[in-house]
Design a protein around this motif. Structure first.
Motif, mmCIF file in Angstrom:
data_model
loop_
_atom_site.group_PDB
_atom_site.id
_atom_site.type_symbol
_atom_site.label_atom_id
_atom_site.label_comp_id
_atom_site.label_asym_id
_atom_site.label_seq_id
_atom_site.Cartn_x
_atom_site.Cartn_y
_atom_site.Cartn_z
ATOM 1 N N UNK B 4 14.955 68.036 -79.646
ATOM 2 C CA UNK B 4 14.862 67.031 -80.684
ATOM 3 C C UNK B 4 14.039 67.549 -81.848
ATOM 4 N N UNK B 8 15.192 68.087 -85.787
ATOM 5 C CA UNK B 8 14.579 67.546 -86.994
ATOM 6 C C UNK B 8 14.445 68.656 -88.027
ATOM 7 N N UNK B 9 14.063 69.799 -87.536
ATOM 8 C CA UNK B 9 13.858 70.915 -88.447
ATOM 9 C C UNK B 9 15.172 71.391 -89.059
ATOM 10 N N UNK B 11 17.640 69.937 -90.267
ATOM 11 C CA UNK B 11 17.869 69.322 -91.551
ATOM 12 C C UNK B 11 19.336 69.270 -91.962
ATOM 13 N N UNK B 13 22.775 67.261 -92.545
ATOM 14 C CA UNK B 13 22.821 65.896 -93.064
ATOM 15 C C UNK B 13 23.312 64.838 -92.079
ATOM 16 N N UNK B 14 24.558 64.819 -91.822
ATOM 17 C CA UNK B 14 25.056 63.651 -91.115
ATOM 18 C C UNK B 14 25.105 63.783 -89.604
ATOM 19 N N UNK B 16 22.742 65.036 -87.534
ATOM 20 C CA UNK B 16 21.586 64.924 -86.651
ATOM 21 C C UNK B 16 21.189 63.501 -86.284
ATOM 22 N N UNK B 17 21.455 62.517 -87.104
ATOM 23 C CA UNK B 17 21.140 61.182 -86.590
ATOM 24 C C UNK B 17 21.878 60.890 -85.289
ATOM 25 N N UNK B 18 23.079 61.388 -85.203
ATOM 26 C CA UNK B 18 23.838 61.159 -83.972
ATOM 27 C C UNK B 18 23.236 61.928 -82.812
ATOM 28 N N UNK B 20 20.276 62.685 -82.583
ATOM 29 C CA UNK B 20 19.029 61.993 -82.269
ATOM 30 C C UNK B 20 19.280 60.787 -81.371
ATOM 31 N N UNK B 21 20.314 60.085 -81.680
ATOM 32 C CA UNK B 21 20.647 58.923 -80.872
ATOM 33 C C UNK B 21 20.880 59.346 -79.436
#
Lengths: 1104, 660
Positions: B4, B8-9, B11, B13-14, B16-18, B20-21
Motif C-alpha cells: 500500500x 501511494x508513492x 502516484x 492516477x486512476x 491506485x484508488x482501486x 487501495x480499496x
C-alpha cells in the motif's frame, strides 16, 4: 434550457449511474455539482429551504458561453473585503482567489455556478444565470460571506477519523478554540486547566522541560498500572504529551476532546481514557500570507519556601540536640553564634542564604513563531516554524566557563502541502520535526531546589576567595566533615553551590515525522462515497550526557594565637582525604538514550448522502500500527508492539431533528493470547433537537438551539500492566540469569566453577484480556438569546476487567511473581459544564465570556484485595476513590512521657516523648501500626477543576482574563524532606521559617504546633508517618492569565502591507488564593521541587 | 500490507484508488491475524531449560541459589537475633532487621527477617537476595524434580548423573522445608507445586502437624541420600555440592531437633491448631524420637568418617609457632580454612563476608583505618563467661580458679604472652581460660595472631588489641566500634592480609554449614538422652575437647569441678553437653536455634546485655561491667517467627503462630 428533472436524490444517483456520467466534481452533495456525458448535462442543486433537490437539465451540445464576472467578496458583518477567498466555478478547474481588497474577476460559464469559500466562513454558491450582464457583457456581483463561527449549527466538529456537523453530533465532544489556549507560555498543556470542560488538569512543576501539566479526561477512571492518560492525536498521529506541549496555538486549527464511548469507540483499543484530537492549520489557496509573533517573558517563582535566619537555625539546632537527650552534644558554640551574628568573617563564620545564593529573582524567556501559507487551487501549503527559549531561574556565578543554568531551546518545523492531483484526488504531505536542546545542572533543576533545603547553611562557606591559594586552578569550595551526635562521620557536607556549578547536563530530543494522506472521491461509483488513506512514520531519538568535575573542598583552620586561618584540603587524595577525591578536569558520563520508531497506516471509506429529509453517513476505518524500540534491553521488549483494527461509524438523521449513531471498534492487540486477541467495542447514540420541532420553534423564541443527547457504549484498553508485562500469554523466563546462579569447587579465592541460573518473571496466562470501559453520557446543548451557549454532560463510566495482581496468592505457593487477572472494577462519574457567551454590542465593542466546570469522582467497585476481617474493613479500598490515600489519624502531640507510657506503642517505637505525634489506635489492639491507617482526605487528583474568564474588545484594544480553580483534593507534606537538622549522608536539612516559629518545645508545649518535638540529627520516624497531621487541602483559585492588547491600523512598509499588527502584554499565574501558604499549593506534595512560574510577557504579532 | 505504501508513492492516477480499496478489504480481512503474531518461536520458555544437560545444569544451580546466605551476618537469622553478638546502638545503620529481633521489636504487621514472604531481610538495598523466598526455592526444586524424573527430557545426560541431580534436588527441597520448620514450627509441606492458574480457594495451603513435617522431610532425605555420591569426585568443580554425608547430617540435625523439648511433647503449643481444629504440636513426649535421632547421628558420623572427614588439626607448621598458638589455629581453622577435613558441608555459595566487622584496628598493624577494621560485632560479657576455665570446667564450678571478682585487674606475665600482651593489665575474666576463649575472642590486651602480624609470621611480638578509651580500637569518632569491648577472632582467617597500607585482602571461606564436631555433639546429646550418663556420649565429647586443648570430661570434672560427679547423671551430662556445644559452635549461628529447641531461651534471653565501660581510659574505669540492653524473650511467642499479616490475611486457612 433548464428543467427540474428529479426532486429526489436517490433517483438522481440512480440516473447518473445508469446513464454513466463519469466526470464528477468534488463534493457531490454540494450545490452546483455539474455532471455531463456526451448527450446531456445535469446541474445538481439542492436547496433545503425549498425542500428539495433539483437536477437541472441542459440540452446537450449547447456551446459554452463564457462571460466575465467581476465582483467583491465581503464579510457579512463588517462589510470589509475578504482577501484570499477561493472562487471556483463548480465542476470545472476554473477558479481564482480574491485580492487584498476582496476583488476578483473570472471568466465563467453563463449557466455555471460559482462557489466562494474561505476558512472560517460558510461557503456560498451563486448561480451566474441569476445575474444579468451589463452593457459590456460583464456581470458585477457582491458576495457577503458569513462568519462560520457565528452560525454554530453549521460548525464542523472534528470527530474520530473524520468530521461531523455540530448539529448532528450526539456524543460528548468538547471543542476548544485555539484562541483560548493562547497564553504566555511555551507549554500548551499549562493552558488546559479550567478551559476544557471534562478535563482534570494540574501542574506540579515549573522546571523548563518538565513543566507539562498532567491531564486526565474525566479524571482517573482506572486503577490499573497501565495507561491512564488520554490518547493524543495531532493531525491523526499518535503523539506524546510533550509533542502536545510544544504545539503553538498559532498553528492550531481545531482542538477537540472526545469524552464518551461514542466519540472514542472508533479508537477501540486506545480510546478508553478519552482522546485529544488536534489538527494543525492547512494551507489556503491565495497569496502568500505571513504571520509572525514574538514574545519576551519575564518569569519568576510564584512562591519560594521561606527559610529562617541562620542565628535562629543554630540556636534551634542546639535546642534540637538536647530536647531528647539532655546530655546531647550541642553542635554550635555560643562563640560561633555570636561571631556569626556579628558578621565577623564570612569564611570563618559562614552565614549562607542558599536561596539568594542559588536562585535568581527572575529570568527572561523568548518565543518566536512564524508561519506562512498560500497556494493555488492545485497546490496549497502551510509552513510554520517555532523557536522557544526557556531559561531556568538558577543563579550561576561565572566561576566556570560553562553555563549551568537551565536552558531549554525548542525548535519545531511543520510543513504541510496539499496537492489536488485530479479533480477527485487530493494528496497531502506533511513533514514535522520537533527538537529540544537542553542544558542544565547535573541532576536537574529540581535537585538544586532540594539541595537548598537539605544543606547546612552555617557549616561552610560556598566558596573561598581564590586569593587564599593563588596557585590552585580550581575553585576553593567550602565544606566540612559531617558532625553527627556519634562523632565525626566519614563524609563531607553537601555544598549546594558546588553541586550546582560542578558540571552540566545536556540532552537532545528529536522527532521526525513524515506523513502522507490521500483522499479520493468515489462519487463516480456512487454518490457520496470517498476514500482516505493515511500513513506516517515517526522516529524519535533522545540522548543525554553530562560532564562534570569533582569539586575540591576546603575548610578553614584557625591559628589559636593569631586568629588567622588557613585552608585545609579535605579531598585532595592525601592520607586523610575524604572520598570522592577532587578532580579538576571534566569527566563525561553517557546518560540515557532512547530511540524508537512508529509506523502507522490507516484507510477509511466514507459515505455521506442526504436523501430528502434523511441524512445518512457511514465510514469504515481500518488501521495497523507498529512500534519498535531501538534500545529495548530485552528480547521481549524489542519485539514490535502492534495494533490492528477496524472501526466504523454509521449515522442517520431525520429532518435534522432526530439523530442516531452507531459506532464500533474491532481491535486486535499483540499483547493477548489468540482467544482474547480481538475485542469488539460497539456504542450507540441518539440525539433529539427539540428546537427544530415546529411546536418549539413557534413558541419558544429565546431558545435558538436545544438538543438532548445520549450515548452508551464500550471502549477497550490494551495498554494494561507495566511495559515489561507485554505478553501475558507467554512465560518470561531468563535462562541465563547471573543473579540466580551458583558456584562450586575449591580454589584459593571464591568457588571457581559457576553457572548462571534460571529466573521466571512471568508465568504464562492465556486468560488476560482487554480492560473495558462502559460509559453512559447524557448531554444537553442549549443556545439562548443568540449569545449564550450552554453545554452540560453528565456521565457514568464503569471500567471493568482492570488488571490486578491476585491478592490471595500466599507466599508459600512460591511464585516468583504474582500472577495477575482481569478483576478490578471502578466507576467514575461526573458533570462537565461549559458556558459560552459572545456578543458584539456594536462595531467597536464586543465581549466573550467562558466558564467551565468539571466534576469527576471515581469509586473502586471491585478490587482484588484480601478479605479484611470486619474490624479492619476500613483498610479495604472498595467504595473509595481510585486515588484515595490511607493514613493514620493524628490526634495531637503527646503531653508528656507519662502519656506516652500509657498509650499504645506506635510502630514498635519505645522512645517517644511529649511533643511527638499521637496517633489513634483505630482497631484498639494496643499498638499503632499499618492496620490503623484509615482513608483520609480527598483524592490526590482534584475532583473539581473550574475556570472562568472573559475577553473584551473596545476599538483597537482588547482585554482578557481567566481565573482557574481546583477543589476537592488533598496532599501530604513530605515531613521527612523538611525535617530540620536531619542528617542524611552529606545532607543536613535547613530550617523552614514556619517550623522555627511554630514547633513543640519545652517552652512552647503547644499540642497542636505545626511541627512536633525536634528530633535532632535523626528523624524520629514516628513523626513522619503518613497521617492527618501532614495532610493539607489542595483547593485553590488562581488568576491564570491576563492579557491586554492593542491592534494598530494596517500600514505599508516598503510596499508591503502590514495588516493590523498587534502588541500585547500578558501574564500567567498572577494571583493565587489558597489556605496553604508554604509553597504554591498546586505543586501539592512536590512543593520542594522547582516552583511553578509567574510570567509577565510582552509580545507582538504581525500579518503581511 | 506494505504494498500500500508503495502504491501511494507510485502516484498513478486512476488505478491506485482501486488498488487501495483492495488493500482496505485486505486490511479488514482476518488474514492479517499473523500481523499480531510478533513473538518469534525461539523465545525461551521453561521447557527450554530441560532439553540439554548444559541448560538443565543451570536449573540445578538455580535450586542451589536459594540456599540462605548464612555467610553474611545480615542474612543469617541465627547469628544476630539472639545474644551471641551485639552491635552498638549508637549507629542505626547497623540496626538491620535481624538485630531488631534481638532488640525485641519483632512484630506481626511487618515481621523482621520475614523469610516467609522474603522481605525485611539483610541490608536494605544490598543485592537481590532480599526478595527471594525459601518457598520459591522449593517451587523450583519441584519443577526441577518433575522434569528430571521424566527421562524423555534432557536426553544427553547419563543415568548416573541424572540420579545424582535428582538426589540433590530432593535434598534441597528437604533442606528448605527443614529451614522453615526450624523458624516457623509447623509449615505447609509442598510436595507438589500449586498450579499457576488453579482454583485459589482449593489451593490454599495449610500448616501440617510437626510430626508429619518431620516425617516428610526425613523421607525425602532418605531417598536423596541413596542417590547422592559419598564424596565429590571433582573437587575443583564440585566442592560444595551435596553429598551423602551432608544429607545424612541434615537428617541427624532434623531428628535431634524433632526429639528436643521444643518439638517433642511440648504442651506450651497445645493451643496451636489449624482452622479445622487439628493440633499442630504433638503434646505427648515420645522417647523413641531420641532413639531415632541417636541412630541418625551415628549413621551420619559413620558416613562422614567413611568419606575421610575428621576433626581438623593444625599441622605442617612453617612458622615455628608455640603449641598454644597451634592449638588456637586448630580451633580457628576448623571454621575458617576452606573445605578443611572437618567441613562436611561448606556453603560454596555463601562465603563469610564480614571479617572486617569482626576485627578492630590492632596495635602493631600499620593499617588502622576504622573504615576497614570495623570490629563492631560485639560478644556480650555473658558470652565471655560461658567459656570454660583452662581446666575445662565452667567458671562458677572451678575449684581452683575463683572468678567471683571477674572484673578485678590483673597484669599478664610472660607465661601468658601467647594469650595476652605481656605486662598488659586486663580483667580477671580474661585470665586462666580455655584455649577456645583466646581463639574465639578478642579483648583489651588480647593477642591477635595473624600470619602477617610480623615479617616472619612468628607468634612472638605480634598484634594485640587495645580497646580502652582513646586507644586504637576505641569508640570515639566512628560509628564502628565494639559495644562490649569484645571482638570475634574466631571468624577472621589468620591468612587474611591486613598489615599493609592498602585495604585488607580478606581470605574468605565458605560458610561452615555442618562440620564434624557438630555431628559428634549431636550424637553425644542424643546418646545421653537415650542412655543417661552414657560413656559413649562422653567419648564423643572428649574428641571435641581434645582438639580444643582440654582434658576429657571425666578427668576435668573429677579433678576441678566443685560438682565432680555431674557427668554421671543424665541431667548433669546434658548440661555439660549443652555447654560444650554452645562453646564449640560459638559464633556459628547455632546458639539461637539450640536455646530454642532446648527450651532454655526464656531463661537465657531475658538476661541483660552488658559490656565493659567504653568511656573508661584507665583500666579501673574501663573494667566496670556496664548495662547495654535488657533483652526480653516472651514465651511461648518468641519461640517462632510470626508468619505475618500479609500471608495470614491472604490465606484464610493459614493460622498465625501463638502469641502473635
Amino acid at each position: 434550457m433548464r428543467s427540474n428533472v428529479f426532486k429526489n436524490a436517490l433517483f438522481t444517483t440512480l440516473y447518473c449511474t445508469l446513464f454513466s456520467f463519469p466526470a464528477f466534481s468534488e463534493g457531490f452533495l454540494k450545490k452546483g455539482t455539474l455532471v455531463e456525458n456526451k448527450t446531456s448535462r445535469l446541474l445538481y442543486t439542492h436547496d433545503l429551504s425549498n425542500n428539495g433537490i433539483f437536477m437541472e437539465y441542459q440540452a446537450p451540445g449547447m456551446p459554452d458561453k463564457k462571460i466575465l464576472i467581476k465582483g467583491r467578496v465581503m464579510d457579512s458583518t463588517t462589510n470589509k473585503g475578504l482577501a484570499g477567498v477561493s472562487v471556483e466555478e463548480s465542476g470545472t478547474k476554473n477558479g481564482t482567489t480574491t485580492d487584498a481588497n476582496g476583488n476578483f474577476s473570472l471568466q465563467a460559464d453563463a449557466q455555471g455556478l460559482l462557489a466562494f469559500s474561505s476558512l472560517g466562513y460558510t461557503t456560498q454558491t451563486i448561480k451566474v444565470s441569476d445575474y444579468t450582464a451589463d452593457a459590456n457583457g460583464i456581470i458585477e456581483i457582491k458576495v457577503l460571506l458569513a462568519n462560520s463561527t457565528d452560525h454554530q449549527l453549521e460548525e464542523i466538529v472534528i470527530v474520530g477519523f473524520g468530521t461531523q456537523k455540530k448539529a448532528s453530533v450526539v456524543s460528548s465532544i468538547t471543542t476548544v478554540s485555539p484562541k483560548d489556549l493562547k497564553g504566555p507560555t511555551s507549554n500548551l498543556t499549562q493552558m488546559f486547566a479550567g478551559r476544557i470542560p471534562g478535563m482534570i488538569s494540574f501542574q506540579r512543576s515549573g522546571e523548563p522541560g518538565l513543566d507539562n501539566s498532567q491531564f486526565f479526561i474525566r479524571g482517573l477512571s482506572t486503577f490499573g498500572s497501565g495507561k491512564r492518560d488520554p490518547l493524543i492525536l495531532i493531525d491523526g498521529v499518535e503523539s506524546s504529551a510533550t509533542d502536545l506541549a510544544r504545539l503553538q496555538p498559532d498553528d492550531l486549527a481545531d482542538f477537540s476532546v472526545l469524552k464518551d464511548a461514542s466519540a472514542a469507540a472508533v479508537y477501540g483499543a486506545r480510546g478508553a481514557n478519552g482522546v485529544l484530537l488536534v489538527n494543525t492549520k492547512v494551507g489556503v489557496a491565495g497569496k502568500t500570507k505571513f504571520f509572525f509573533r514574538a514574545e519576551n517573558r519575564l518569569s519568576s517563582n510564584t512562591e519560594n519556601f521561606g527559610m529562617t535566619d541562620n542565628i535562629t537555625y543554630m540556636c534551634q539546632s542546639n535546642e534540637a540536640a538536647i530536647t531528647r537527650n539532655p546530655l546531647g552534644l550541642q553542635p554550635y558554640s555560643q562563640n560561633k553564634i555570636a561571631h556569626t551574628q556579628a558578621g565577623d568573617d564570612p569564611y570563618l563564620y559562614p552565614n549562607n542564604n542558599w536561596v539568594d545564593q542559588l536562585l535568581k529573582k527572575y529570568t527572561l524567556n523568548q518565543a518566536y513563531n512564524l508561519n506562512l501559507s498560500g497556494g493555488t487551487r492545485q497546490f496549497q501549503y502551510y509552513i510554520s516554524g517555532t523557536y522557544n527559549i526557556d531559561n531556568g531561574g538558577l543563579n550561576v556565578e561565572p566561576i566556570n566557563d560553562f553555563n549551568n543554568n537551565i536552558k531549554l531551546k525548542n525548535y519545531s518545523l511543520r510543513a504541510k502541502v496539499n496537492l489536488q492531483i485530479t479533480k477527485t484526488t487530493n494528496l497531502m504531505v506533511n513533514v514535522y520535526g520537533q527538537f529540544d536542546d537542553y542544558n542544565g545542572p547535573v541532576g536537574g533543576g529540581a535537585q538544586a531546589y532540594k539541595n537548598i533545603i537539605s544543606s547546612n547553611p552555617v557549616a561552610f562557606p560556598a566558596v573561598y576567595p581564590a586569593t587564599l591559594l593563588p596557585y590552585m586552578n580550581h575553585p576553593l569550595f567550602g565544606s566540612a566533615q559531617v558532625q553527627t551526635p556519634d562523632g565525626v562521620a566519614t563524609n563531607l557536607y553537601l555544598n549546594p553551590f558546588a553541586e550546582l556549578v560542578k558540571g552540566f547536563q545536556v540532552y537532545k530530543n528529536s522527532t521526525i515525522q513524515p506523513q502522507i494522506q490521500l483522499k479520493q472521491d468515489f462519487g463516480f461509483i456512487t454518490q457520496g462515497l470517498s476514500f482516505r488513506g493515511m500513513g506516517y512514520l515517526r522516529r524519535y531519538a533522545h540522548y543525554a550526557l553530562n560532564r562534570s568535575y569533582s569539586p575540591f573542598y576546603y575548610d578553614a583552620l584557625i591559628d589559636p594565637q593569631t586568629h588567622a586561618y588557613q585552608l585545609r584540603a579535605l579531598n585532595d587524595g592525601g592520607p586523610n582525604s575524604i572520598d570522592p577525591t577532587g578532580r579538576e578536569f571534566l569527566d563525561y558520563v553517557q546518560d540515557g538514550k532512547d530511540i524508537n520508531s512508529t509506523f502507522w497506516l490507516e484507510g477509511a471509506l466514507s459515505y455521506n448522502r442526504i436523501f430528502s429529509k434523511h441524512e445518512v453517513g457511514g465510514s469504515l476505518i481500518s488501521y495497523i500500527s507498529d512500534f519498535e524500540s531501538g534500545n529495548a534491553g530485552t528480547l521481549i521488549a524489542s519485539l514490535p508492539q502492534r495494533n490492528q483494527g477496524v472501526s466504523g461509524r454509521f449515522t442517520y438523521a431525520y429532518d435534522r431533528r432526530y439523530h442516531f449513531e452507531f459506532d464500533f471498534g474491532y481491535n486486535g492487540s499483540e499483547r493477548f493470547a489468540s482467544n482474547h486477541r480481538y475485542g469488539f467495542f460497539p456504542s450507540f447514540g441518539v440525539g433529539y433537537r427539540i428546537s427544530e420541532e415546529k411546536f418549539f420553534k413557534d413558541h419558544v423564541h429565546f431558545v435558538d438551539n436545544l438538543k438532548l443527547r445520549a450515548t452508551y457504549g464500550l471502549v477497550g484498553n490494551d495498554q494494561i500492566g507495566s511495559v515489561d508485562e507485554r505478553f501475558f500469554y507467554l512465560s518470561n523466563v531468563n535462562l541465563n540469569d547471573g543473579g540466580y546462579g551458583a558456584s562450586f569447587g575449591k580454589n584459593t579465592g571464591v568457588a571457581p566453577y559457576s553457572r548462571n541460573g534460571v529466573s521466571i518473571s512471568r508465568y504464562q496466562n492465556n486468560n488476560i484480556g482487554w480492560e473495558i470501559s462502559k460509559s453512559l453520557n447524557l448531554g444537553l446543548d442549549l443556545t439562548l438569546f443568540h449569545n449564550l451557549d450552554i453545554t452540560v454532560d453528565v456521565y457514568r463510566q464503569i471500567r471493568s476487567n482492570i488488571l490486578q495482581p491476585k491478592s490471595n496468592i500466599e507466599s508459600a505457593a512460591g511464585f516468583s511473581v504474582i500472577p495477575s487477572s482481569n478483576y478490578g472494577k471502578a466507576t467514575s462519574q461526573g458533570i462537565d459544564l461549559a458556558l459560552d457567551y459572545k456578543r458584539n454590542f456594536n462595531k467597536n465593542f464586543w465581549m466573550t465570556g467562558r466558564a467551565t466546570m468539571t466534576f469527576a469522582t471515581s469509586k473502586v467497585n471491585l478490587i482484588d484485595e484480601i478479605d479484611y476481617p470486619a474490624d479492619l474493613s476500613y483498610l479495604s479500598a472498595e467504595n473509595h476513590s481510585i486515588s484515595q490515600a490511607w493514613g493514620l489519624i493524628a490526634e495531637r502531640l503527646f503531653v508528656d512521657q507519662n502519656e506516652v507510657n500509657n498509650a499504645p506503642v506506635q510502630f514498635s517505637n519505645t522512645n517517644l516523648l511529649g511533643g511527638d505525634i499521637k496517633y489513634k489506635d483505630v482497631n484498639h489492639d494496643g499498638v499503632v501500626n499499618a492496620d490503623d491507617m484509615v482513608p483520609i482526605g480527598y483524592p490526590a487528583q482534584p475532583e473539581i477543576i473550574y475556570g472562568f474568564g472573559a475577553s473584551l474588545g473596545w476599538g483597537n484594544f482588547d482585554f482578557s482574563f481567566f481565573f482557574q480553580g481546583s477543589a476537592r483534593s488533598s496532599f501530604f507534606i513530605d515531613a521527612e524532606a523538611i525535617s530540620p537538622f536531619n542528617i542524611n549522608g552529606g545532607y543536613q536539612n535547613g530550617l523552614l521559617k514556619v517550623i522555627a516559629n511554630d514547633h513543640w518545645s519545652e517552652d512552647n508545649q503547644n499540642l497542636y504546633a505545626f511541627w512536633p518535638r525536634y528530633s535532632g540529627a535523626r528523624i524520629e520516624s514516628n513523626n513522619v508517618q503518613r497521617s492527618t497531621w501532614w495532610m493539607r487541602n489542595g483547593d485553590f483559585l488562581r488568576l491564570k492569565t491576563v492579557e491586554l492588547g492593542y491592534t494598530v491600523s494596517s500600514f505599508k512598509v516598503l510596499k508591503q502591507k502590514i495588516s493590523k499588527p498587534r502588541v500585547y502584554v500578558s501574564g500567567q499565574n498572577l494571583g493565587l488564593w489558597s489556605s496553604f501558604k508554604l509553597w504554591d499549593v498546586e505543586m501539592g506534595g512536590n512543593g520542594l521541587g522547582y516552583p511553578i512560574q509567574s510570567v509577565y510577557n510582552l509580545g507582538f504579532e504581525i500579518n503581511f | 500490507m506494505f504494498t500500500l505504501k508503495s502504491t501511494i508513492m507510485s502516484n498513478k492516477k486512476f488505478n491506485f484508488p482501486l488498488v487501495m480499496l483492495l488493500q482496505l478489504s485486505l486490511l479488514l480481512g482476518s488474514s492479517c491475524n499473523k500481523y499480531l503474531n510478533v513473538v518469534p518461536d525461539n523465545v525461551s520458555t521453561i521447557d527450554d531449560a530441560f532439553t540439554l544437560r548444559n541448560e538443565a545444569e543451570k536449573f540445578l544451580f538455580t535450586c542451589y541459589a536459594y540456599l540462605p546466605h548464612d555467610g553474611d551476618i545480615w542474612y543469617n537469622p541465627g547469628l544476630e537475633t539472639a545474644d551471641e553478638l551485639w552491635v552498638t546502638l549508637a549507629s542505626q545503620i547497623h540496626w538491620q532487621s535481624a538485630f531488631r529481633i534481638a532488640l525485641g521489636q519483632q512484630n506481626v504487621s511487618n515481621p523482621y527477617f520475614n523469610e516467609w514472604r522474603g522481605t525485611n531481610k539483610g541490608v536494605s538495598g544490598s543485592g537481590n537476595t532480599t526478595s527471594r523466598t525459601i518457598w520459591q526455592g522449593i517451587r523450583n526444586c519441584n519443577i526441577f524434580l518433575e522434569n528430571m524424573r521424566d527421562t524423555t527430557k534432557v536426553r544427553d545426560i547419563s543415568s548416573v548423573e541424572r540420579a545424582q541431580w535428582i538426589g540433590e534436588g530432593l535434598f534441597l527441597k528437604a533442606y528448605f522445608h527443614y529451614y522453615m520448620l526450624r523458624m516457623y514450627g509447623p509449615i505447609p509441606i509442598i510436595n507438589e507445586n500449586v498450579p499457576v492458574d488453579g482454583d485459589i480457594q482449593s489451593g490454599y495451603l495449610v500448616r501440617k502437624p510437626v510430626d508429619e513435617c518431620v516425617d516428610s522431610i526425613a523421607a525425602w532425605l532418605d531417598e536423596a541420600q541413596q542417590l547422592l555420591p559419598p564424596i565429590v569426585s571433582n573437587e575443583n568443580k564440585e566442592l560444595g555440592r551435596i553429598t551423602r554425608p551432608i544429607a545424612l547430617a541434615v537428617k541427624a540435625k532434623l531428628l535431634v531437633m524433632a526429639a528436643s523439648p521444643l518439638f517433642n511433647g511440648n504442651a506450651d503449643f497445645s493451643g496451636l491448631k489449624d482452622k479445622e481444629g487439628n493440633m499442630l504440636f504433638n503434646t505427648t513426649y515420645d522417647p523413641e524420637k531420641w532413639v531415632q535421632a541417636q541412630k541418625a547421628a551415628l549413621v551420619a558420623i559413620e558416613s562422614a568418617e567413611q568419606a575421610n572427614f575428621s576433626l581438623y588439626h593444625y599441622e605442617n607448621d612453617r612458622f615455628n609457632l608455640s603449641d598454644t598458638t597451634r592449638t588456637q589455629l586448630s580451633i580457628r581453622n576448623a571454621v575458617t580454612e576452606a573445605f578443611n577435613q572437618e567441613m562436611i558441608w561448606g556453603n560454596s555459595n555463601s562465603y563469610f563476608v564480614n571479617q572486617s566487622a569482626c576485627i578492630p584496628p590492632l596495635v602493631g598493624n600499620q593499617n588502622q583505618d576504622r573504615g576497614q577494621f570495623q570490629g563492631f560485632l560485639s560478644p556480650p560479657i555473658k558470652i565471655a563467661k560461658l567459656f570454660y576455665t583452662s581446666h575445662g570446667v565452667p567458671i562458677d564450678e572451678d575449684k581452683v580458679f575463683n572468678f567471683n571478682n571477674y572484673n578485678q585487674l590483673r597484669t599478664a606475665d610472660d607465661s601468658e604472652k601467647f594469650y595476652i600482651q605481656s605486662g598488659y593489665t586486663t580483667a580477671r575474666l580474661n585470665f586462666d581460660r580455655e584455649p577456645r576463649y583466646y581463639a574465639d575472642l578478642g579483648f583489651d590486651g588480647a593477642i591477635w595472631y595473624m600470619k602477617d602480624g610480623n615479617l616472619t609470621g612468628s607468634d612472638q611480638n605480634t598484634f594485640h588489641v587495645e580497646a580502652r578509651h582513646d586507644q586504637v580500637a576505641t569508640s570515639n569518632t566512628f560509628n564502628n566500634w565494639s559495644a562490649t569491648g569484645y571482638f570475634i577472632k574466631k571468624l577472621v582467617n589468620w591468612e587474611s592480609t591486613t598489615n599493609s597500607s592498602q585495604a585488607p585482602a580478606w581470605k574468605q571461606y565458605p560458610w561452615p554449614e555442618i562440620r564434624l564436631a557438630d555431628l559428634y555433639l549431636l550424637f553425644a546429646e542424643a546418646e545421653n538422652e537415650v542412655n543417661g550418663g552414657s560413656s559413649l556420649a562422653i567419648q564423643y565429647l572428649d574428641k571435641v575437647r581434645e582438639r580444643a586443648g582440654l582434658k576429657g570430661v571425666v578427668e576435668s570434672w573429677t579433678k576441678y569441678s566443685n560438682n565432680p560427679i555431674k557427668y554421671t547423671t543424665k541431667e548433669g551430662l546434658r548440661a555439660i553437653i549443652h555447654r560444650e556445644r554452645t562453646i564449640e559452635l560459638m559464633f556459628e549461628g547455632q546458639r539461637f536455634w539450640d536455646l530454642r529447641r532446648w527450651k532454655e531461651a526464656p531463661e537465657v534471653l531475658n538476661q541483660n546485655i552488658t559490656g565493659w565501660n567504653l568511656e573508661g581510659s584507665a583500666p579501673a574505669d574501663y573494667y566496670q561491667e556496664t548495662y547495654i540492653y535488657g533483652q526480653k524473650f516472651i514465651s511461648p511467642r518468641d519461640y517462632f517467627w510470626p508468619i505475618g499479616n500479609y500471608d495470614t490475611r491472604r490465606n484464610p486457612k493459614l493460622v498465625e503462630n501463638l502469641g502473635w
